[in-house]
Design a protein around this motif. Structure first.
Motif, PDB file in Angstrom:
ATOM      1  N   GLY A  35       0.698  -1.343  -0.176  1.00  0.00           N
ATOM      2  CA  GLY A  35      -0.158   0.104  -0.199  1.00  0.00           C
ATOM      3  C   GLY A  35       0.872   1.283   0.180  1.00  0.00           C
ATOM      4  N   SER A  36       1.814   1.235   0.683  1.00  0.00           N
ATOM      5  CA  SER A  36       2.859   2.357   0.626  1.00  0.00           C
ATOM      6  C   SER A  36       4.383   2.125   0.929  1.00  0.00           C
ATOM      7  CB  SER A  36       2.377   3.371   1.866  1.00  0.00           C
ATOM      8  OG  SER A  36       2.554   2.744   3.257  1.00  0.00           O
ATOM      9  N   GLY A  37       5.168   3.133   0.745  1.00  0.00           N
ATOM     10  CA  GLY A  37       6.751   2.911   0.850  1.00  0.00           C
ATOM     11  C   GLY A  37       7.240   3.474   2.173  1.00  0.00           C
ATOM     12  N   ASN A  38       8.267   4.184   2.060  1.00  0.00           N
ATOM     13  CA  ASN A  38       8.873   4.653   3.304  1.00  0.00           C
ATOM     14  C   ASN A  38       9.009   6.308   2.793  1.00  0.00           C
ATOM     15  OD1 ASN A  38      11.190   4.752   2.144  1.00  0.00           O
ATOM     16  ND2 ASN A  38      11.327   2.558   2.958  1.00  0.00           N
ATOM     17  N   ARG A  39       9.736   6.996   3.858  1.00  0.00           N
ATOM     18  CA  ARG A  39       9.939   8.324   3.387  1.00  0.00           C
ATOM     19  C   ARG A  39      11.057   8.481   1.893  1.00  0.00           C
ATOM     20  NH1 ARG A  39      11.246  11.625   9.114  1.00  0.00           N
ATOM     21  NH2 ARG A  39       9.171  11.321  10.077  1.00  0.00           N
ATOM     22  N   ASP A  40      11.866   7.610   1.944  1.00  0.00           N
ATOM     23  CA  ASP A  40      12.896   7.668   0.927  1.00  0.00           C
ATOM     24  C   ASP A  40      12.195   6.801  -0.353  1.00  0.00           C
ATOM     25  OD1 ASP A  40      14.670   9.117   2.454  1.00  0.00           O
ATOM     26  OD2 ASP A  40      15.074   7.274   3.524  1.00  0.00           O
ATOM     27  N   GLU A  41      11.534   6.032  -0.204  1.00  0.00           N
ATOM     28  CA  GLU A  41      11.348   5.051  -1.369  1.00  0.00           C
ATOM     29  C   GLU A  41       9.654   5.009  -1.513  1.00  0.00           C
ATOM     30  OE1 GLU A  41      14.368   1.412  -1.183  1.00  0.00           O
ATOM     31  OE2 GLU A  41      12.803   1.579   0.384  1.00  0.00           O
ATOM     32  N   THR A  42       9.282   4.753  -2.799  1.00  0.00           N
ATOM     33  CA  THR A  42       7.978   4.555  -3.138  1.00  0.00           C
ATOM     34  C   THR A  42       7.676   3.237  -2.882  1.00  0.00           C
ATOM     35  OG1 THR A  42       8.358   3.772  -5.468  1.00  0.00           O
ATOM     36  CG2 THR A  42       8.052   6.118  -5.140  1.00  0.00           C
ATOM     37  N   ALA A  43       6.409   2.785  -2.880  1.00  0.00           N
ATOM     38  CA  ALA A  43       5.874   1.328  -2.486  1.00  0.00           C
ATOM     39  C   ALA A  43       6.699   0.198  -3.672  1.00  0.00           C
ATOM     40  CB  ALA A  43       4.365   1.192  -2.484  1.00  0.00           C
ATOM     41  N   VAL A  44       6.822   0.619  -4.923  1.00  0.00           N
ATOM     42  CA  VAL A  44       7.215   0.060  -5.935  1.00  0.00           C
ATOM     43  C   VAL A  44       8.862  -0.159  -5.473  1.00  0.00           C
ATOM     44  CG1 VAL A  44       7.854  -0.038  -8.367  1.00  0.00           C
ATOM     45  CG2 VAL A  44       5.623   0.619  -7.512  1.00  0.00           C
ATOM     46  N   GLU A  45       9.631   0.760  -5.435  1.00  0.00           N
ATOM     47  CA  GLU A  45      10.897   0.815  -5.056  1.00  0.00           C
ATOM     48  C   GLU A  45      11.121   0.011  -3.791  1.00  0.00           C
ATOM     49  OE1 GLU A  45      12.101   5.313  -6.575  1.00  0.00           O
ATOM     50  OE2 GLU A  45      11.615   4.967  -4.740  1.00  0.00           O
ATOM     51  N   LEU A  46      10.358   0.040  -2.563  1.00  0.00           N
ATOM     52  CA  LEU A  46      10.505  -0.651  -1.497  1.00  0.00           C
ATOM     53  C   LEU A  46      10.199  -2.249  -1.816  1.00  0.00           C
ATOM     54  CD1 LEU A  46      10.852  -1.192   1.551  1.00  0.00           C
ATOM     55  CD2 LEU A  46       8.424  -0.583   2.036  1.00  0.00           C
TER      56      LEU A  46
END
Length: 225
Positions: A35-46
Motif C-alpha cells: 500500500g505504501s513505501g517509506n520516506r525515501d522510497e515509493t511502494a514499488v521501490e521498496l
C-alpha cells in the motif's frame, strides 16, 4: 512519496484496472499488497528492494517471517502480516484443485440444476444458467420474482449478465406454480425476443424450461427454438 503522486503508468492499482493483473511486475504486485513505501522510497521501490533480497523468488520470500520482513525500512507489523498472508493464500491456492464446472448436456441436466430453486415455489421466478463454449456452467442466478401467474424478465439485464461473464450460451427457466407445463403466449413471446437478441450479440439461447413441482417442459426438445 505515495503511489498517488507517481506517473499514471507507474501506479500499480491504476495499471491493474487499466491493463489487467498480468501486466504488473512482481514488484508492482507486492507494492499493492503493502500500500505504501517509506520516506525515501515509493511502494514499488521498496517492493523491488525486498524482492531483490530473495533473488526475486516468491518461494524464498514466503520463508521470511514477520520479524524478517519488519527489518526493511517502511515495513511495520501490519505490512509484514499482509505480505505473509498474501503468500499463504498463494500457497493454499496452489495446493487446491480447480473445481470442475458442471456441463449441460441435455434439458434434463439443466432441469436438475433449476429444480431445487423453482419446483416448490408459489410465485413465479425467472432464472438463467450462463455457459461457455464447452457448455460448462460459468454462472447461475435468479433474474426476477413475480406474482402467481407471471414473472417478466428484462432482456437487457439478462444479456448484461451474460456479457459480464463472457457467456456464449444461455438456458433460461421459470416455474408455473399452477402445475401446468403448457407455455403461455407470454412465455413464447419472451422466448422469441431473447433468441433474437442473442443472435445479435452472438449469445445463443439454448433452451427455455418451464418447471413444475414434478416435471418440466423444454422449448428446445419440443422444437420451439
Amino acid at each position: 512519496m505515495s503511489i498517488k503522486f507517481l506517473a499514471e503508468d507507474d501506479r500499480p492499482r491504476e495499471k491493474f484496472l487499466l491493463k489487467g493483473r498480468s501486466s504488473l511486475s512482481d514488484s508492482e504486485l507486492l507494492a499493492i499488497i503493502m500500500g505504501s513505501g517509506n520516506r525515501d522510497e515509493t511502494a514499488v521501490e521498496l517492493a523491488r528492494r525486498i524482492l531483490a533480497s530473495v533473488n526475486n523468488n516468491w518461494n524464498q520470500l514466503s520463508l521470511l517471517s514477520v520479524k524478517d520482513l519488519m527489518k526493511f525500512k517502511g515495513v511495520g507489523e501490519v505490512k509484514a502480516i499482509s505480505i505473509a498472508t498474501a503468500l499463504e493464500i498463494g500457497r493454499r491456492r496452489a495446493g487446491q484443485e480447480v473445481p470442475e464446472k458442471a456441463v449441460i448436456s441435455s434439458s434434463r441436466t439443466a432441469y436438475e440444476i433449476f429444480r431445487n430453486h423453482l419446483s416448490d415455489l408459489r410465485t413465479e421466478e425467472f432464472w438463467a444458467i450462463f455457459l461457455n463454449r464447452s457448455n460448462k456452467v460459468i454462472h447461475f442466478t435468479q433474474l426476477t420474482q413475480g406474482g402467481i401467474n407471471q414473472s417478466i424478465v428484462d432482456v437487457r439485464v439478462l444479456f448484461k449478465t451474460a456479457l459480464d461473464h463472457f457467456s456464449t450460451g444461455i438456458i433460461i427457466a421459470h416455474n408455473h406454480p399452477s402445475g401446468s407445463l403448457q407455455p403461455s403466449r407470454e412465455d413464447i413471446e419472451i422466448t422469441k425476443k431473447i433468441k433474437i437478441a442473442g443472435e445479435t450479440l452472438n449469445i445463443q439461447l439454448l433452451d427455455h424450461l418451464i418447471i413444475t413441482q414434478n416435471s418440466y417442459f423444454s422449448f428446445s426438445d419440443d422444437g420451439l427454438l
